[in-house]
Write a protein that holds these residues in place. Structure first.
Motif, PDB file in Angstrom:
ATOM      1  N   VAL A 191       0.848  -1.189   0.000  1.00 22.81           N
ATOM      2  CA  VAL A 191       0.000   0.000   0.000  1.00 22.81           C
ATOM      3  C   VAL A 191       0.884   1.240   0.000  1.00 22.81           C
ATOM      4  O   VAL A 191       1.794   1.367   0.828  1.00 22.81           O
ATOM      5  N   VAL A 192       0.617   2.138  -0.930  1.00 26.35           N
ATOM      6  CA  VAL A 192       1.229   3.468  -0.925  1.00 26.35           C
ATOM      7  C   VAL A 192       0.168   4.398  -0.359  1.00 26.35           C
ATOM      8  O   VAL A 192      -0.970   4.412  -0.840  1.00 26.35           O
ATOM      9  N   VAL A 193       0.524   5.153   0.676  1.00 32.32           N
ATOM     10  CA  VAL A 193      -0.410   6.090   1.291  1.00 32.32           C
ATOM     11  C   VAL A 193       0.161   7.488   1.119  1.00 32.32           C
ATOM     12  O   VAL A 193       1.229   7.799   1.654  1.00 32.32           O
ATOM     13  N   GLY A 194      -0.531   8.322   0.369  1.00 34.35           N
ATOM     14  CA  GLY A 194      -0.096   9.688   0.145  1.00 34.35           C
ATOM     15  C   GLY A 194      -1.094  10.671   0.732  1.00 34.35           C
ATOM     16  O   GLY A 194      -2.309  10.480   0.624  1.00 34.35           O
ATOM     17  N   THR A 195      -0.564  11.720   1.351  1.00 34.24           N
ATOM     18  CA  THR A 195      -1.434  12.717   1.976  1.00 34.24           C
ATOM     19  C   THR A 195      -0.798  14.098   1.931  1.00 34.24           C
ATOM     20  O   THR A 195       0.409  14.229   2.056  1.00 34.24           O
ATOM     21  N   PRO A 196      -1.622  15.114   1.783  1.00 30.52           N
ATOM     22  CA  PRO A 196      -1.112  16.456   2.045  1.00 30.52           C
ATOM     23  C   PRO A 196      -1.023  16.608   3.561  1.00 30.52           C
ATOM     24  O   PRO A 196      -1.738  15.924   4.307  1.00 30.52           O
ATOM     25  N   VAL A 197      -0.142  17.479   3.991  1.00 33.94           N
ATOM     26  CA  VAL A 197      -0.014  17.731   5.424  1.00 33.94           C
ATOM     27  C   VAL A 197      -0.801  18.981   5.767  1.00 33.94           C
ATOM     28  O   VAL A 197      -0.602  20.039   5.174  1.00 33.94           O
ATOM     29  N   TYR A 198      -1.728  18.822   6.712  1.00 34.40           N
ATOM     30  CA  TYR A 198      -2.529  19.927   7.233  1.00 34.40           C
ATOM     31  C   TYR A 198      -2.342  19.952   8.739  1.00 34.40           C
ATOM     32  O   TYR A 198      -2.500  18.920   9.396  1.00 34.40           O
ATOM     33  N   TYR A 222       5.787  11.134  12.772  1.00 38.10           N
ATOM     34  CA  TYR A 222       5.101  11.379  14.041  1.00 38.10           C
ATOM     35  C   TYR A 222       3.580  11.313  13.967  1.00 38.10           C
ATOM     36  O   TYR A 222       2.921  11.200  14.991  1.00 38.10           O
ATOM     37  N   ALA A 223       3.023  11.377  12.782  1.00 38.61           N
ATOM     38  CA  ALA A 223       1.562  11.320  12.648  1.00 38.61           C
ATOM     39  C   ALA A 223       1.111  10.075  11.884  1.00 38.61           C
ATOM     40  O   ALA A 223       0.279   9.319  12.368  1.00 38.61           O
ATOM     41  N   LEU A 224       1.673   9.860  10.695  1.00 38.33           N
ATOM     42  CA  LEU A 224       1.182   8.793   9.831  1.00 38.33           C
ATOM     43  C   LEU A 224       1.749   7.418  10.186  1.00 38.33           C
ATOM     44  O   LEU A 224       1.002   6.438  10.288  1.00 38.33           O
ATOM     45  N   ARG A 225       3.044   7.330  10.367  1.00 33.90           N
ATOM     46  CA  ARG A 225       3.684   6.031  10.631  1.00 33.90           C
ATOM     47  C   ARG A 225       3.091   5.304  11.846  1.00 33.90           C
ATOM     48  O   ARG A 225       2.827   4.091  11.774  1.00 33.90           O
ATOM     49  N   THR A 232       3.346  -4.447   2.951  1.00 25.27           N
ATOM     50  CA  THR A 232       4.442  -3.490   2.894  1.00 25.27           C
ATOM     51  C   THR A 232       3.817  -2.151   2.563  1.00 25.27           C
ATOM     52  O   THR A 232       2.971  -2.052   1.677  1.00 25.27           O
ATOM     53  N   VAL A 233       4.228  -1.104   3.281  1.00 21.15           N
ATOM     54  CA  VAL A 233       3.585   0.201   3.147  1.00 21.15           C
ATOM     55  C   VAL A 233       4.634   1.281   2.874  1.00 21.15           C
ATOM     56  O   VAL A 233       5.690   1.311   3.510  1.00 21.15           O
ATOM     57  N   LEU A 234       4.306   2.160   1.941  1.00 21.75           N
ATOM     58  CA  LEU A 234       5.128   3.334   1.629  1.00 21.75           C
ATOM     59  C   LEU A 234       4.333   4.588   1.957  1.00 21.75           C
ATOM     60  O   LEU A 234       3.352   4.895   1.284  1.00 21.75           O
ATOM     61  N   PRO A 235       4.719   5.319   3.025  1.00 19.09           N
ATOM     62  CA  PRO A 235       4.044   6.576   3.344  1.00 19.09           C
ATOM     63  C   PRO A 235       4.684   7.756   2.606  1.00 19.09           C
ATOM     64  O   PRO A 235       5.909   7.895   2.580  1.00 19.09           O
ATOM     65  N   LEU A 236       3.853   8.595   2.007  1.00 21.79           N
ATOM     66  CA  LEU A 236       4.312   9.786   1.304  1.00 21.79           C
ATOM     67  C   LEU A 236       3.480  10.977   1.755  1.00 21.79           C
ATOM     68  O   LEU A 236       2.293  10.829   2.053  1.00 21.79           O
ATOM     69  N   ALA A 237       4.105  12.145   1.772  1.00 15.23           N
ATOM     70  CA  ALA A 237       3.369  13.354   2.152  1.00 15.23           C
ATOM     71  C   ALA A 237       3.870  14.529   1.330  1.00 15.23           C
ATOM     72  O   ALA A 237       5.013  14.545   0.869  1.00 15.23           O
ATOM     73  N   ALA A 252       3.313  -5.015   8.004  1.00 20.44           N
ATOM     74  CA  ALA A 252       4.451  -5.906   8.187  1.00 20.44           C
ATOM     75  C   ALA A 252       5.763  -5.132   8.064  1.00 20.44           C
ATOM     76  O   ALA A 252       6.714  -5.389   8.783  1.00 20.44           O
ATOM     77  N   HIS A 253       5.783  -4.190   7.126  1.00 21.01           N
ATOM     78  CA  HIS A 253       7.012  -3.433   6.873  1.00 21.01           C
ATOM     79  C   HIS A 253       6.615  -2.051   6.337  1.00 21.01           C
ATOM     80  O   HIS A 253       5.966  -1.961   5.304  1.00 21.01           O
ATOM     81  N   ILE A 254       7.004  -1.028   7.047  1.00 18.08           N
ATOM     82  CA  ILE A 254       6.781   0.344   6.573  1.00 18.08           C
ATOM     83  C   ILE A 254       8.136   0.845   6.101  1.00 18.08           C
ATOM     84  O   ILE A 254       9.037   1.059   6.909  1.00 18.08           O
ATOM     85  N   VAL A 255       8.273   0.982   4.786  1.00 22.03           N
ATOM     86  CA  VAL A 255       9.553   1.439   4.235  1.00 22.03           C
ATOM     87  C   VAL A 255       9.718   2.931   4.489  1.00 22.03           C
ATOM     88  O   VAL A 255       8.770   3.633   4.849  1.00 22.03           O
ATOM     89  N   GLN A 256      10.934   3.403   4.289  1.00 20.62           N
ATOM     90  CA  GLN A 256      11.222   4.821   4.465  1.00 20.62           C
ATOM     91  C   GLN A 256      10.299   5.642   3.568  1.00 20.62           C
ATOM     92  O   GLN A 256      10.220   5.405   2.371  1.00 20.62           O
ATOM     93  N   GLY A 257       9.586   6.585   4.161  1.00 20.04           N
ATOM     94  CA  GLY A 257       8.690   7.446   3.399  1.00 20.04           C
ATOM     95  C   GLY A 257       9.406   8.672   2.880  1.00 20.04           C
ATOM     96  O   GLY A 257      10.624   8.821   3.036  1.00 20.04           O
ATOM     97  N   TRP A 258       8.630   9.563   2.290  1.00 20.89           N
ATOM     98  CA  TRP A 258       9.225  10.782   1.751  1.00 20.89           C
ATOM     99  C   TRP A 258       8.231  11.934   1.809  1.00 20.89           C
ATOM    100  O   TRP A 258       7.055  11.765   1.518  1.00 20.89           O
ATOM    101  N   PHE A 259       8.737  13.095   2.173  1.00 22.70           N
ATOM    102  CA  PHE A 259       7.972  14.340   2.196  1.00 22.70           C
ATOM    103  C   PHE A 259       8.458  15.192   1.037  1.00 22.70           C
ATOM    104  O   PHE A 259       9.667  15.422   0.887  1.00 22.70           O
ATOM    105  N   THR A 260       7.531  15.650   0.205  1.00 27.25           N
ATOM    106  CA  THR A 260       7.873  16.487  -0.941  1.00 27.25           C
ATOM    107  C   THR A 260       7.228  17.856  -0.772  1.00 27.25           C
ATOM    108  O   THR A 260       6.029  17.954  -0.497  1.00 27.25           O
TER     109      THR A 260
END
Length: 184
Positions: free
Chosen positions: A71-78, A120-123, A102-107, A132-140
């Motif tokens: 799962v890739v989870v992308g969100t704007p930060v508010y 601090y919020a999503l992970r 396996t999860v990839l968090p993006l913001a 099972a595994h949250i890979v290193q995410g990225w903030f753009t």
């Protein structure tokens, strides 16, 4: 081939977050993954805000999570956190909806001050859902994403390189070897 659910937590169809996710979906598809996009904003508000677990859109979203390998989870930060529509959906999913995934968090966001929102919020939420595994995410940063009238985007070179690395790492974690020149 892994099935990847690509979840956009943006409330806006034309958002940079949404466009960035769809751009990254293309790279994952070229690498051999079956990518299924889910734009949370398309789920009826009455189902999300009324916590209607039996609403067909919520049932369908739950099934999409269940059938995904990653799962890739992308969100704007508010307000230093992920979006409210994403929170509403995550609250309606089963407690361990991410078990074995396996999860990839993006913001994305307007200020570097929000870079830690992923950790601090999503992970913690993703972890509590059994990932099972949250890979290193990225903030753009928003300024690094240029949206074009045709729906495409251009990502600033340094951000594009970083995103390529995190997407390729995610692909490796799913058991696929990334194509080095694919959809760069």
């Amino acid at each position: 081939m892994a099935t990847v659910l690509s979840v956009s937590g943006s409330p806006s169809a034309s958002s940079r977050t949404n466009r960035l996710l769809r751009h990254l979906d293309q790279r994952l598809a070229v690498q051999g993954h079956d990518v299924v996009p889910l734009d949370v904003r398309t789920i009826p508000a009455e189902a999300l805000l009324g916590a209607d677990f039996r609403h067909p859109a919520i049932v369908e979203a739950t099934e999409l999570f269940a059938s995904a390998d990653g799962v890739v989870v992308g969100t704007p930060v508010y307000k230093a956190s992920y979006s409210g529509v994403l929170k509403a959906l995550l609250d309606l999913l089963p407690q361990y909806a991410l078990t074995g995934k396996t999860v990839l968090p993006l913001a994305t966001g307007g200020s570097i001050a929000h870079v830690l929102a992923i950790d601090y919020a999503l992970r913690p939420v993703l972890n509590s859902m059994g990932a099972a595994h949250i890979v290193q995410g990225w903030f753009t940063l928003d300024k690094d994403i240029t949206a074009h009238d045709d729906g495409s985007i251009t990502v600033a070179p340094a951000a594009a390189e970083a995103l390529t690395q995190v997407v390729d790492h995610f692909s490796l974690a799913l058991g696929r070897t990334p194509l080095l020149a694919a959809a760069s």
